[in-house]
Enzyme design. Structure first.
Site, PDB file in Angstrom:
ATOM      1  NE  ARG A  48      -1.952  -2.677  -4.561  1.00  0.00           N
ATOM      2  CZ  ARG A  48      -2.615  -2.876  -2.658  1.00  0.00           C
ATOM      3  NH1 ARG A  48      -2.270  -2.325  -2.553  1.00  0.00           N
ATOM      4  NH2 ARG A  48      -2.789  -4.538  -2.008  1.00  0.00           N
TER       5      ARG A  48
ATOM      6  N   GLY B 230       1.347  -1.587  -0.016  1.00  0.00           N
ATOM      7  CA  GLY B 230       0.088  -0.410  -0.278  1.00  0.00           C
ATOM      8  C   GLY B 230       0.772   1.246  -0.099  1.00  0.00           C
TER       9      GLY B 230
ATOM     10  CG  ASP C 134      -7.217   0.654  10.815  1.00  0.00           C
ATOM     11  OD1 ASP C 134      -8.160   0.906  11.320  1.00  0.00           O
ATOM     12  OD2 ASP C 134      -7.389  -0.190  10.466  1.00  0.00           O
TER      13      ASP C 134
ATOM     14  CG  ASP D  35      -5.515  -3.456  -1.631  1.00  0.00           C
ATOM     15  OD1 ASP D  35      -5.259  -3.183  -0.327  1.00  0.00           O
ATOM     16  OD2 ASP D  35      -6.237  -4.798  -1.319  1.00  0.00           O
TER      17      ASP D  35
HETATM   18  P1  IMP Z   1      -3.255  -2.310  10.812  1.00  0.00           P
HETATM   19  O1  IMP Z   1      -2.337  -2.607  11.468  1.00  0.00           O
HETATM   20  O2  IMP Z   1      -4.598  -2.021  11.625  1.00  0.00           O
HETATM   21  O3  IMP Z   1      -3.374  -0.701  11.337  1.00  0.00           O
HETATM   22  O4  IMP Z   1      -3.663  -1.747   9.292  1.00  0.00           O
HETATM   23  C1  IMP Z   1      -2.724  -1.919   9.005  1.00  0.00           C
HETATM   24  C2  IMP Z   1      -2.916  -2.198   7.400  1.00  0.00           C
HETATM   25  O5  IMP Z   1      -4.495  -2.548   7.033  1.00  0.00           O
HETATM   26  C3  IMP Z   1      -2.672  -1.530   6.145  1.00  0.00           C
HETATM   27  O6  IMP Z   1      -0.763  -0.725   5.538  1.00  0.00           O
HETATM   28  C4  IMP Z   1      -4.039  -1.113   5.356  1.00  0.00           C
HETATM   29  O7  IMP Z   1      -2.697  -1.681   4.556  1.00  0.00           O
HETATM   30  C5  IMP Z   1      -4.642  -2.240   5.687  1.00  0.00           C
HETATM   31  N1  IMP Z   1      -6.196  -0.800   5.834  1.00  0.00           N
HETATM   32  C6  IMP Z   1      -6.855  -0.455   6.929  1.00  0.00           C
HETATM   33  N2  IMP Z   1      -7.491  -0.432   6.753  1.00  0.00           N
HETATM   34  C7  IMP Z   1      -7.456  -0.171   5.722  1.00  0.00           C
HETATM   35  C8  IMP Z   1      -8.051   1.177   4.766  1.00  0.00           C
HETATM   36  O8  IMP Z   1      -9.289   1.551   5.204  1.00  0.00           O
HETATM   37  N3  IMP Z   1      -8.173   1.205   3.458  1.00  0.00           N
HETATM   38  C9  IMP Z   1      -7.350   0.434   2.944  1.00  0.00           C
HETATM   39  N4  IMP Z   1      -6.758  -0.655   3.616  1.00  0.00           N
HETATM   40  C10 IMP Z   1      -6.533  -0.169   5.310  1.00  0.00           C
HETATM   41 MG    MG Z   2      -1.130  -1.979   4.220  1.00  0.00          MG
END
Ligand code: IMP
Ligand code: MG
Length: 179
Positions: free
Chosen positions: A161, A40, A99, A155
């Site tokens: 993307r 991403g 996130d 994505d």
């Molecule tokens: P985390 O570990 O929950 O912080 O998630 C991180 C990864 O989840 C990011 O690098 C994204 O690849 C994916 N992600 C989290 N939220 C979204 C979103 O709203 N759209 C797309 N990908 C997301």
């Molecule tokens: Mg990611």
């Protein structure tokens, strides 16, 4: 699926300009290595490194978290085969979005354990209301609400993307697989 624009291409451009200015000021005189989190972050990394006015190195790693739904992050898989030697380097991890923060928290631990001189993180987007890991981005461009977003590298099922803006996928909150 319809996509509603949340952050325009022009706004992203100004955000990345400002991010690059701050990084260039903060890392002056240090040995900066950017580490992009595949997949991403590729567009952000490419835009960011051309705007950072300091010499720096680039490394990559891959992290995927497969999800059954947006609210239930799945198992995290990381691949460090592409990671260069970071011992003694000032590492800035770059990802598209923070996130829950689980991915970034784990990646920062991995980089620290490899002897980096310092480890910080930069993201384009921060969904602060969902962050549960004990982490916050050292640098971020935009705060966003708890909505699933695509574009500028992000994505849904490996699509969208290429969009030059950040948009909200209308009706896309179920059965998400994010990478
Ligand atoms: P985390 O570990 O929950 O912080 O998630 C991180 C990864 O989840 C990011 O690098 C994204 O690849 C994916 N992600 C989290 N939220 C979204 C979103 O709203 N759209 C797309 N990908 C997301
Ligand atoms: Mg990611």
């Amino acid at each position: 699926m319809p996509v509603r624009c949340l952050i325009t291409e022009e706004q992203i451009g100004r955000g990345v300009d400002e991010l690059a200015r701050r990084i260039s000021a903060d890392y002056a005189g240090r040995n900066l290595t950017l580490i992009g989190v595949l997949t991403g972050s590729i567009i952000l990394v490419a835009d960011l490194m051309r705007r950072i006015s300091l010499p720096h190195k680039l490394g990559l790693l891959q992290a995927s978290s497969y999800r059954e739904s947006a609210t239930r992050p799945g198992a995290l898989r990381i691949n460090l085969d592409l990671l260069p030697d970071v011992a003694g380097r000032d590492v800035l991890l770059v990802d598209d979005i923070l996130d829950t923060g689980a991915t970034m928290a784990r990646l920062m631990d991995e980089i620290r354990s490899r002897g980096a001189a310092s480890v910080r993180c930069a993201v384009l987007l921060w969904k602060q209301s969902r962050t549960t890991a004990p982490i916050k981005p050292d640098y971020h461009c935009f705060d966003i609400p708890d909505e699933f977003v695509v574009g500028y590298g992000l994505d849904y099922g490996d699509e969208y993307r290429h969009l030059p803006y950040i948009g909200v996928l209308e009706g896309g909150r179920e059965a998400q697989s994010a990478e």
